[in-house]
Design an enzyme around this catalytic site. Structure first.
Site, PDB file in Angstrom:
ATOM      1  N   LYS A 156       0.846  -1.205   0.000  1.00  0.00           N
ATOM      2  CA  LYS A 156       0.000   0.000   0.000  1.00  0.00           C
ATOM      3  C   LYS A 156       0.882   1.256   0.000  1.00  0.00           C
ATOM      4  O   LYS A 156       1.923   1.257  -0.643  1.00  0.00           O
ATOM      5  CB  LYS A 156      -0.958  -0.011   1.194  1.00  0.00           C
ATOM      6  CG  LYS A 156      -1.666  -1.362   1.358  1.00  0.00           C
ATOM      7  CD  LYS A 156      -2.805  -1.293   2.308  1.00  0.00           C
ATOM      8  CE  LYS A 156      -3.291  -2.697   2.618  1.00  0.00           C
ATOM      9  NZ  LYS A 156      -4.654  -2.742   3.077  1.00  0.00           N
ATOM     10  N   HIS A 175      -8.130  -3.348  -6.563  1.00  0.00           N
ATOM     11  CA  HIS A 175      -8.080  -3.522  -5.107  1.00  0.00           C
ATOM     12  C   HIS A 175      -9.251  -2.753  -4.491  1.00  0.00           C
ATOM     13  O   HIS A 175      -9.615  -1.677  -4.979  1.00  0.00           O
ATOM     14  CB  HIS A 175      -6.746  -3.006  -4.562  1.00  0.00           C
ATOM     15  CG  HIS A 175      -6.542  -3.351  -3.121  1.00  0.00           C
ATOM     16  ND1 HIS A 175      -7.111  -2.617  -2.108  1.00  0.00           N
ATOM     17  CD2 HIS A 175      -5.864  -4.355  -2.520  1.00  0.00           C
ATOM     18  CE1 HIS A 175      -6.780  -3.154  -0.935  1.00  0.00           C
ATOM     19  NE2 HIS A 175      -6.016  -4.209  -1.166  1.00  0.00           N
ATOM     20  N   GLU A 233     -10.903 -10.839  -1.806  1.00  0.00           N
ATOM     21  CA  GLU A 233     -10.617 -10.040  -0.620  1.00  0.00           C
ATOM     22  C   GLU A 233     -11.908  -9.426  -0.092  1.00  0.00           C
ATOM     23  O   GLU A 233     -12.314  -8.343  -0.553  1.00  0.00           O
ATOM     24  CB  GLU A 233      -9.637  -8.918  -0.967  1.00  0.00           C
ATOM     25  CG  GLU A 233      -8.294  -9.408  -1.442  1.00  0.00           C
ATOM     26  CD  GLU A 233      -7.201  -8.376  -1.144  1.00  0.00           C
ATOM     27  OE1 GLU A 233      -6.274  -8.736  -0.419  1.00  0.00           O
ATOM     28  OE2 GLU A 233      -7.313  -7.244  -1.582  1.00  0.00           O
ATOM     29  N   GLY A 287      -7.576  -5.182   6.646  1.00  0.00           N
ATOM     30  CA  GLY A 287      -7.028  -4.267   7.650  1.00  0.00           C
ATOM     31  C   GLY A 287      -7.866  -4.160   8.908  1.00  0.00           C
ATOM     32  O   GLY A 287      -7.693  -3.229   9.690  1.00  0.00           O
ATOM     33  N   SER A 311      -6.582  -9.570   6.361  1.00  0.00           N
ATOM     34  CA  SER A 311      -6.048  -9.812   7.705  1.00  0.00           C
ATOM     35  C   SER A 311      -5.343 -11.170   7.846  1.00  0.00           C
ATOM     36  O   SER A 311      -5.465 -11.828   8.882  1.00  0.00           O
ATOM     37  CB  SER A 311      -7.164  -9.658   8.749  1.00  0.00           C
ATOM     38  OG  SER A 311      -7.649  -8.327   8.735  1.00  0.00           O
TER      39      SER A 311
END
Ligand code: PEP
Length: 248
Positions: free
Chosen positions: A9, A93, A164, A170, A210
């Protein structure tokens, strides 16, 4: 053998990127895996040239524009990324979709741009918590996938998919191995219908959200999970190493 990918990121300036590679060594337990790092674009060249980077760690760009050049201030094209060492491109993403308004149509154009310049696209799909709670997981991830696949006319072209779930990115919340296996199976079935059994069987579907050293083993063991895309835990060479080792 699994694909272990780290998405840095907006972390890791050029010098920090090289420091990471100095501390990340591939041992025998990791060596069977395909290892990828997606640095921020400004650090790509430094990562590529860093003498401490084991060349088995391949590099990718986190986002590309769909045009090759032009008046698109602040954007970076696939051809530019390829010229500074990228072999892969993350496309779609959820942070790009949610924070920057990227649409499925733009994702499809970006997939095409990546392929045009020899970058392997890693197509990200995933549902929000609201969509999950409304029972719409399959509908959402399949419509994201379907549009991206319109840019893959050649069944020989290599691409990867990353499932995802947005609510797991996160947040410290991870999909259960069963949830991941269910979504991955749905995506693989669609690949089979759309492009054929051979491509479906060979296309790696990564799980992201995560992933940590503590949960990597069970996620990687789930049906149809061919690897992981790791955000936070990829910033630390030790935890990234532990996850890579967990893949065997
Ligand atoms: C990601 O950025 O793709 C990601 C999965 O992040 P995290 O591992 O931090 O949830």
């Amino acid at each position: 053998m699994a694909v272990i990918a780290g998405n840095w990121k907006m972390h890791m300036a050029p010098e920090e990127a090289c420091t990471f590679f100095g501390a990340f060594e591939i041992d025998e337990m990791m060596a069977n895996n395909e290892i990828l790092i997606f640095p921020p674009a400004i650090s790509l060249l430094a990562a590529y040239k860093c003498e401490d980077r084991d060349p088995r760690v391949q590099l990718g760009i986190q986002n590309v524009h769909w045009e090759d050049r032009g008046a698109f201030t602040g954007e970076i094209s696939a051809v530019m990324a390829a010229s500074v060492g990228a072999s892969y491109a993350l496309v779609g993403h959820s942070e790009r979709r949610q924070l920057f308004g990227e649409t499925d149509e733009q994702v499809a154009l970006k997939v095409a741009a990546a392929l045009r310049h020899g970058l392997i696209p890693v197509i990200c799909v995933g549902e929000t918590l609201e969509e999950r709670e409304a029972g719409r997981v399959n509908e959402v991830i399949l419509s994201q996938l379907d549009l991206a696949l319109t840019s893959i006319p050649d069944p020989e072209a290599r691409f990867l998919i990353a499932y995802e779930p947005v609510w797991a990115i996160g947040t410290g919340k991870t999909a259960t191995p069963m949830d991941a296996a269910g979504a991955h199976g749905t995506l693989r079935n669609r690949l089979e219908q759309a492009i054929g059994a051979t491509t479906a069987a060979r296309t790696e579907i990564l799980y992201g959200g995560s992933v940590q050293p503590s949960n990597a083993t069970e996620i990687l063991a789930a049906q149809d999970v061919d690897g992981v895309l790791i955000g936070g835990a990829s910033l630390n060479p030790q935890s990234f190493g532990e996850i890579t080792r967990a893949a065997g």
